[in-house]
Scaffold this motif. Structure first.
Motif, PDB file in Angstrom:
ATOM      1  N   LEU A  12       0.687  -1.076  -0.055  1.00 18.47           N
ATOM      2  CA  LEU A  12      -0.114  -0.006  -0.063  1.00 18.47           C
ATOM      3  C   LEU A  12       0.893   1.318  -0.044  1.00 18.47           C
ATOM      4  N   ALA A  13       2.050   1.075   0.427  1.00 21.19           N
ATOM      5  CA  ALA A  13       2.947   2.325   0.563  1.00 21.19           C
ATOM      6  C   ALA A  13       3.041   2.836  -1.102  1.00 21.19           C
ATOM      7  N   VAL A  14       3.189   4.348  -1.110  1.00 21.25           N
ATOM      8  CA  VAL A  14       3.287   4.854  -2.388  1.00 21.25           C
ATOM      9  C   VAL A  14       4.400   6.038  -2.126  1.00 21.25           C
ATOM     10  N   ASN A  15       5.349   5.830  -3.036  1.00 18.53           N
ATOM     11  CA  ASN A  15       6.512   6.703  -2.771  1.00 18.53           C
ATOM     12  C   ASN A  15       5.983   7.965  -4.212  1.00 18.53           C
ATOM     13  N   VAL A  16       5.598   9.048  -3.601  1.00 20.32           N
ATOM     14  CA  VAL A  16       5.236  10.217  -4.516  1.00 20.32           C
ATOM     15  C   VAL A  16       6.338  10.800  -4.960  1.00 20.32           C
ATOM     16  N   LEU A  17       7.429  10.273  -4.928  1.00 22.13           N
ATOM     17  CA  LEU A  17       8.534  11.011  -5.483  1.00 22.13           C
ATOM     18  C   LEU A  17       9.081   9.983  -6.796  1.00 22.13           C
ATOM     19  N   PHE A  46       7.283  19.443  -6.012  1.00 25.61           N
ATOM     20  CA  PHE A  46       8.125  18.448  -5.757  1.00 25.61           C
ATOM     21  C   PHE A  46       7.896  17.209  -6.545  1.00 25.61           C
ATOM     22  N   LEU A  47       6.669  17.354  -7.163  1.00 23.70           N
ATOM     23  CA  LEU A  47       6.312  15.999  -7.996  1.00 23.70           C
ATOM     24  C   LEU A  47       7.057  15.712  -9.294  1.00 23.70           C
ATOM     25  N   PRO A  48       7.175  14.505  -9.483  1.00 24.41           N
ATOM     26  CA  PRO A  48       8.119  14.072 -10.845  1.00 24.41           C
ATOM     27  C   PRO A  48       7.400  14.188 -12.132  1.00 24.41           C
ATOM     28  N   GLY A  49       6.952  15.499 -12.625  1.00 22.10           N
ATOM     29  CA  GLY A  49       6.105  15.510 -13.592  1.00 22.10           C
ATOM     30  C   GLY A  49       6.719  14.851 -14.966  1.00 22.10           C
ATOM     31  N   ASP A  50       8.055  15.503 -15.302  1.00 18.62           N
ATOM     32  CA  ASP A  50       8.696  14.899 -16.389  1.00 18.62           C
ATOM     33  C   ASP A  50       9.075  13.573 -16.454  1.00 18.62           C
ATOM     34  N   SER A  51       9.481  12.847 -15.344  1.00 13.83           N
ATOM     35  CA  SER A  51       9.726  11.501 -15.195  1.00 13.83           C
ATOM     36  C   SER A  51       8.476  10.647 -15.385  1.00 13.83           C
ATOM     37  N   LEU A  52       7.319  11.103 -14.648  1.00 11.21           N
ATOM     38  CA  LEU A  52       6.165  10.516 -14.732  1.00 11.21           C
ATOM     39  C   LEU A  52       5.527  10.354 -16.196  1.00 11.21           C
ATOM     40  N   LEU A  53       5.678  11.432 -16.919  1.00 12.82           N
ATOM     41  CA  LEU A  53       5.210  11.416 -18.158  1.00 12.82           C
ATOM     42  C   LEU A  53       5.956  10.526 -19.189  1.00 12.82           C
ATOM     43  N   PHE A  54       7.137  10.588 -19.276  1.00 13.08           N
ATOM     44  CA  PHE A  54       8.094   9.555 -19.704  1.00 13.08           C
ATOM     45  C   PHE A  54       7.788   8.472 -19.428  1.00 13.08           C
ATOM     46  N   THR A  55       7.658   7.884 -18.015  1.00 15.39           N
ATOM     47  CA  THR A  55       7.773   6.447 -17.691  1.00 15.39           C
ATOM     48  C   THR A  55       6.456   5.867 -18.067  1.00 15.39           C
TER      49      THR A  55
END
Length: 225
Positions: A12-17, A46-55
């Motif tokens: 259930l743990a989510v790393n928001v970074l 602080f959220l990982p916008g670039d890496s989230l979109l690419f991933t």
């Protein structure tokens, strides 16, 4: 508490970074929410916008070993809607609250981003600054309320934030999808690849800064003559 429940808790743990953790937990919906929070709410800087979109784009290709596969069309819609709605929300917050929210924050990184956002607006004008800011972490968060506080015309802001938002979300997502489709097991090299993508995303800003400096130097030389 039973043993099975304890066993389920780590899942259930989510790393928001971490982009991959967010995608596994929330899927396409999570992309839209993160885009909105990062571009519309100061707390989302602080959220990982670039890496989230690419991933997320990479996971649409179906070549990852994570077992998670996303669908590209709904992903593109969720990312674009979240980013565009978030920016407009941030702008409206800036129009109503002015710089009060930024003034209350104690985050040095956030204040540094605000200074860079204001410098972009002053140096490049509204259109270029709004588009370029999309590709700079933190700056894309604070420029929207900054534009509202500085009373950038609504039509001007809306037009260019849509252009920048689509270039950013669609561009990075499709780049991830294209790479995932052409390179087997590319997720093994995800961190260095994301690093390269972030650097590449900064190229438009670097080019514009270089042009601005050359123009300033040319003007100074002309004035001396």
């Amino acid at each position: 508490m039973s043993a099975p429940l304890f066993a389920a808790m780590p899942q259930l743990a989510v790393n928001v970074l971490d982009a991959q953790s967010l995608l596994v937990a929330f899927g396409v919906l999570g992309v839209g929410v993160v885009m909105f929070a990062e571009t519309g709410l100061l707390v989302g800087f602080f959220l990982p916008g670039d890496s989230l979109l690419f991933t997320a784009g990479l996971l649409c290709a179906g070549t990852s070993n994570t077992g998670l596969r996303l669908s590209l069309p709904p992903l593109l819609v969720a990312a674009a809607v979240g980013a565009l709605a978030g920016s407009q929300c941030g702008y409206l917050i800036g129009r109503k609250a002015g710089g009060a929210l930024l003034a209350r924050s104690r985050s040095a990184r956030l204040h540094e981003g605000a200074e860079r956002a204001e410098a972009l607006l002053e140096r490049y004008g509204y259109a270029k600054a709004i588009v370029l800011a999309r590709f700079v972490p933190v700056v894309r968060t604070v420029l929207n309320p900054m534009a509202g506080a500085l009373h950038v015309p609504v039509r001007t802001f809306t037009t260019w934030q849509v252009v920048g938002g689509l270039l950013w979300t669609v561009g990075l997502t499709v780049a991830g999808y294209a790479l995932g489709s052409s390179v087997p097991n590319v997720d093994h090299y995800l961190l260095p690849v994301i690093g390269v993508i972030v650097v590449v995303s900064l190229i438009p800003l670097a080019v514009e800064i270089h042009r601005s400096r050359r123009s300033a130097v040319a003007q100074e030389d002309g004035a001396r003559r």
